[in-house]
Design a protein around this motif. Structure first.
Motif, short mmCIF file in Angstrom:
data_model
loop_
_atom_site.label_atom_id
_atom_site.label_comp_id
_atom_site.label_asym_id
_atom_site.label_seq_id
_atom_site.Cartn_x
_atom_site.Cartn_y
_atom_site.Cartn_z
N MET A 136 -7.63 -2.86 1.38
CA MET A 136 -8.24 -2.42 2.66
C MET A 136 -9.55 -3.34 2.80
N ILE A 167 0.78 -1.17 0.15
CA ILE A 167 -0.11 -0.05 0.02
C ILE A 167 0.77 1.03 -0.02
N ILE A 215 -6.13 0.25 -3.52
CA ILE A 215 -6.05 0.43 -1.89
C ILE A 215 -7.27 -0.11 -1.50
N ALA A 228 -5.19 4.41 4.86
CA ALA A 228 -3.95 4.19 4.41
C ALA A 228 -2.82 5.08 4.90
#
Length: 218
Positions: free
Chosen positions: A43, A13, A39, A190
């Motif tokens: 996630m 990431i 991302i 993130a």
């Protein structure tokens, strides 16, 4: 509120985040949107580990096997327009989830553009009653639009659980959500950046996510 910050971990990431922040990479909108979506996928995978599961018997050509599948009824909610690529990443993983869309955007309330109000204009959503609500929005700056979206969604019912997901968060937005949302919510980020500038943009951030994904607006 539990806060999970992936920038504290060594994962790929961070590679996507480095590209999203880089001014030269930002010239390629397709790459920018793709990284936002990737991302979202990663996630979503990490979030999937926190859900509840029940076994299902699957019949193969040679026999049967019990496989644990997600028990939660998932509702993916997105704040337009910047949230669309992020939402797609989550939907790539949770492809059986229901979906909701909220138009909530910031409006400066003074000439200096240092004070921000939030306007909620449109929502399309099934009932959230009893469901695991996942609200995705790439930027958590003041927290106003996320809180406004949540308030609009829960008018349709009380969710079983709430997850808030963003790409970049500011400490001010996190503190606002802690005061505005139920204590048992989980916030997934993130990265958490140091703060905001006088115009309420996250610094260093990466700029306006919606513009970088889709082009500048009037």
């Amino acid at each position: 509120m539990k806060v999970i910050n992936f920038s504290e971990q060594n994962t790929v990431i961070n590679q996507y985040m480095a590209e999203l922040r880089d001014k030269s990479y930002q010239k390629n909108r397709a790459l920018f949107r793709n990284n936002i979506a990737r991302i979202g996928e990663m996630m979503a995978y990490e979030l999937s580990k926190t859900l509840t599961y029940k076994p299902k018997t699957v019949t193969t050509p040679l026999g049967t096997i019990d496989i644990p599948l997600v028990k939660d009824e998932l509702l993916l909610a997105t704040v337009l327009r910047a949230g669309l690529p992020f939402h797609q990443g989550f939907l790539n993983v949770f492809d059986h989830a229901e979906n909701a869309f909220v138009s909530a955007y910031r409006m400066y309330t003074n000439r200096e553009h240092t004070e921000v109000g939030i306007h909620t204009e449109y929502m399309a959503s099934p009932s959230v009653k009893g469901k695991t609500l996942v609200v995705v929005d790439p930027m958590l700056a003041t927290g106003g639009s996320m809180a406004a979206a949540y308030e609009a969604l829960v008018k349709t019912g009380k969710p079983h659980a709430v997850h808030i997901c963003c790409v970049i968060a500011a400490p001010e937005g996190i503190e606002f959500l802690k005061k505005s949302l139920p204590e048992e919510c989980t916030l997934w980020c993130a990265a958490i950046d140091p703060g905001m500038n006088e115009n309420k943009y996250i610094v260093p951030g990466f700029g306006d996510c919606g513009d970088l994904c889709f082009g500048e607006k009037l």
